[in-house]
Write a protein that holds these residues in place. Structure first.
Motif, PDB file in Angstrom:
ATOM      1  N   TYR A 112       0.917  -1.187   0.011  1.00 11.97           N
ATOM      2  CA  TYR A 112       0.065  -0.252   0.241  1.00 11.97           C
ATOM      3  C   TYR A 112       0.587   1.005  -0.684  1.00 11.97           C
ATOM      4  N   LEU A 113       1.717   1.425   0.338  1.00 11.06           N
ATOM      5  CA  LEU A 113       2.685   2.218   1.077  1.00 11.06           C
ATOM      6  C   LEU A 113       3.324   2.876  -0.699  1.00 11.06           C
ATOM      7  N   VAL A 114       4.330   1.396  -1.316  1.00 14.52           N
ATOM      8  CA  VAL A 114       4.463   2.001  -2.406  1.00 14.52           C
ATOM      9  C   VAL A 114       3.802   1.669  -3.165  1.00 14.52           C
ATOM     10  N   LYS A 115       2.247   1.368  -3.454  1.00 16.75           N
ATOM     11  CA  LYS A 115       1.462   2.128  -4.281  1.00 16.75           C
ATOM     12  C   LYS A 115       0.987   4.023  -4.159  1.00 16.75           C
ATOM     13  N   SER A 116       1.259   3.996  -3.169  1.00 17.15           N
ATOM     14  CA  SER A 116       0.716   5.746  -2.368  1.00 17.15           C
ATOM     15  C   SER A 116       2.428   6.275  -2.700  1.00 17.15           C
ATOM     16  N   GLY A 117       3.386   6.046  -3.678  1.00 13.20           N
ATOM     17  CA  GLY A 117       4.481   6.880  -4.237  1.00 13.20           C
ATOM     18  C   GLY A 117       5.965   6.546  -3.075  1.00 13.20           C
ATOM     19  N   ILE A 118       5.741   5.880  -2.232  1.00 16.61           N
ATOM     20  CA  ILE A 118       6.587   5.352  -0.767  1.00 16.61           C
ATOM     21  C   ILE A 118       8.120   4.729  -1.602  1.00 16.61           C
ATOM     22  N   ASN A 119       8.932   5.306  -1.934  1.00 21.33           N
ATOM     23  CA  ASN A 119      10.052   3.969  -2.583  1.00 21.33           C
ATOM     24  C   ASN A 119      10.368   2.715  -1.091  1.00 21.33           C
ATOM     25  N   PRO A 120      10.493   1.704  -2.287  1.00 20.27           N
ATOM     26  CA  PRO A 120      10.565   0.921  -1.039  1.00 20.27           C
ATOM     27  C   PRO A 120      11.894   0.362  -0.369  1.00 20.27           C
ATOM     28  N   ASP A 121      12.407   0.704  -1.289  1.00 19.66           N
ATOM     29  CA  ASP A 121      14.422   1.391  -0.360  1.00 19.66           C
ATOM     30  C   ASP A 121      14.064   2.302   0.805  1.00 19.66           C
ATOM     31  N   ARG A 122      12.654   2.376   1.562  1.00 18.28           N
ATOM     32  CA  ARG A 122      12.806   3.566   3.066  1.00 18.28           C
ATOM     33  C   ARG A 122      12.071   2.264   3.594  1.00 18.28           C
ATOM     34  N   LEU A 123      11.644   0.917   3.357  1.00 17.91           N
ATOM     35  CA  LEU A 123      10.669   0.505   4.046  1.00 17.91           C
ATOM     36  C   LEU A 123      11.403  -1.236   4.174  1.00 17.91           C
ATOM     37  N   ILE A 124      11.086  -1.344   5.697  1.00 16.87           N
ATOM     38  CA  ILE A 124      11.018  -2.794   5.884  1.00 16.87           C
ATOM     39  C   ILE A 124       9.603  -3.186   6.411  1.00 16.87           C
ATOM     40  N   ALA A 125       9.171  -4.573   5.936  1.00 18.43           N
ATOM     41  CA  ALA A 125       8.614  -5.195   6.296  1.00 18.43           C
ATOM     42  C   ALA A 125       8.733  -6.315   7.123  1.00 18.43           C
ATOM     43  N   VAL A 126       8.671  -6.741   8.462  1.00 22.18           N
ATOM     44  CA  VAL A 126       8.513  -7.746   8.845  1.00 22.18           C
ATOM     45  C   VAL A 126       7.047  -8.124  10.020  1.00 22.18           C
ATOM     46  N   GLY A 127       7.222  -9.582   9.842  1.00 27.39           N
ATOM     47  CA  GLY A 127       6.316 -10.759  10.749  1.00 27.39           C
ATOM     48  C   GLY A 127       7.205 -11.092  12.236  1.00 27.39           C
ATOM     49  N   TYR A 128       6.111 -10.267  13.098  1.00 26.95           N
ATOM     50  CA  TYR A 128       6.321 -11.026  14.343  1.00 26.95           C
ATOM     51  C   TYR A 128       5.488 -12.338  14.316  1.00 26.95           C
ATOM     52  N   GLY A 129       4.156 -12.599  13.875  1.00 21.82           N
ATOM     53  CA  GLY A 129       2.893 -13.713  14.283  1.00 21.82           C
ATOM     54  C   GLY A 129       2.823 -13.382  15.551  1.00 21.82           C
ATOM     55  N   GLU A 130       3.069 -14.173  16.451  1.00 22.69           N
ATOM     56  CA  GLU A 130       1.785 -13.640  17.448  1.00 22.69           C
ATOM     57  C   GLU A 130       3.203 -13.332  19.066  1.00 22.69           C
ATOM     58  N   SER A 131       4.648 -12.923  18.173  1.00 18.76           N
ATOM     59  CA  SER A 131       5.478 -13.016  19.474  1.00 18.76           C
ATOM     60  C   SER A 131       5.940 -12.269  20.041  1.00 18.76           C
ATOM     61  N   LYS A 132       5.135 -11.154  19.566  1.00 13.15           N
ATOM     62  CA  LYS A 132       5.021  -9.410  20.639  1.00 13.15           C
ATOM     63  C   LYS A 132       3.532  -9.185  20.785  1.00 13.15           C
ATOM     64  N   LEU A 133       2.495  -9.865  21.318  1.00  8.47           N
ATOM     65  CA  LEU A 133       1.130  -9.684  21.876  1.00  8.47           C
ATOM     66  C   LEU A 133       1.237  -8.489  23.215  1.00  8.47           C
ATOM     67  N   VAL A 134      -0.147  -7.794  23.002  1.00  8.29           N
ATOM     68  CA  VAL A 134      -0.186  -6.345  23.208  1.00  8.29           C
ATOM     69  C   VAL A 134      -0.666  -6.799  25.038  1.00  8.29           C
ATOM     70  N   ASN A 135      -1.351  -7.252  24.842  1.00 10.11           N
ATOM     71  CA  ASN A 135      -1.696  -8.150  26.281  1.00 10.11           C
ATOM     72  C   ASN A 135      -1.974  -8.604  27.034  1.00 10.11           C
ATOM     73  N   ILE A 136      -2.733  -9.837  27.324  1.00 12.07           N
ATOM     74  CA  ILE A 136      -2.108 -11.264  28.266  1.00 12.07           C
ATOM     75  C   ILE A 136      -2.815 -12.682  26.827  1.00 12.07           C
ATOM     76  N   CYS A 137      -3.053 -12.187  26.033  1.00 10.75           N
ATOM     77  CA  CYS A 137      -4.049 -12.749  25.337  1.00 10.75           C
ATOM     78  C   CYS A 137      -3.116 -13.969  24.523  1.00 10.75           C
ATOM     79  N   ALA A 138      -2.394 -14.913  25.089  1.00 14.02           N
ATOM     80  CA  ALA A 138      -1.367 -16.074  24.677  1.00 14.02           C
ATOM     81  C   ALA A 138      -2.385 -16.982  24.238  1.00 14.02           C
ATOM     82  N   ASP A 139      -1.565 -18.222  24.253  1.00 13.97           N
ATOM     83  CA  ASP A 139      -2.176 -19.231  23.863  1.00 13.97           C
ATOM     84  C   ASP A 139      -2.975 -19.829  25.463  1.00 13.97           C
ATOM     85  N   GLU A 140      -3.838 -20.801  25.089  1.00 12.50           N
ATOM     86  CA  GLU A 140      -4.546 -21.322  26.664  1.00 12.50           C
ATOM     87  C   GLU A 140      -5.610 -20.338  27.466  1.00 12.50           C
TER      88      GLU A 140
END
Length: 160
Positions: A112-140
């Motif tokens: 989306y950002l690239v299609k909006s004109g942002i140079n992809p060299d300025r962007l890093i996309a990282v997937g963290y999965g479920e490793s950085k939850l913002v609350n207590i909602c972990a497994d179980e």
């Protein structure tokens, strides 16, 4: 950064992170002006707000466009800034599936950002999965849908 001030955060500005300062900036998106506080924690300064995703999906929601356009405007205003797009999931699938899903969310957000004109060299996309939850909602852990939703997000962090 021009026209950005470092300001000490008010007490309890963000209860779930180690926010110590935030950036204050004014910029425009279309005909709307924004005065935005960019939170800081141990990872860096967050740009704009978070965008959220539906469970098991990585498509950009229509209501996320305004937040993404704020990020685009910020990056246009500060052309030397580079950001990380950090995408996350809740914990309701396997860690392996959530990792793949978060990577797809990060790529979709970057596209989306690239299609909006942002140079992809300025962007890093990282997937963290479920490793950085913002609350207590972990497994179980039983949580509400609203609590799980908080974890299905992309965030934008200034890295350079």
């Amino acid at each position: 950064f021009k026209n950005i001030n470092f300001i000490k955060s008010p007490e309890n500005y963000h209860k779930n992170s180690k926010v110590s300062t935030y950036l204050n900036a004014s910029f425009e998106v279309g005909t709307n002006s924004f005065n935005k506080a960019f939170e800081s924690n141990s990872f860096g300064y967050y740009v704009g707000g978070r965008i959220y995703f539906d469970i098991g999906k990585y498509t950009i929601r229509p209501e996320s466009i305004i937040e993404l356009d704020k990020v685009v405007s910020f990056l246009n205003l500060y052309p030397s800034v580079k950001i990380e797009i950090g995408s996350h999931t809740d914990s309701r699938q396997s860690a392996q599936l959530n990792q793949i899903l978060s990577e797809n969310r990060a790529k979709e957000t970057l596209n989306y950002l690239v299609k909006s004109g942002i140079n992809p060299d300025r962007l890093i996309a990282v997937g963290y999965g479920e490793s950085k939850l913002v609350n207590i909602c972990a497994d179980e852990i039983i949580c509400t849908e609203e609590q799980h939703q908080e974890n299905r997000r992309s965030e934008f962090i200034i890295i350079d």
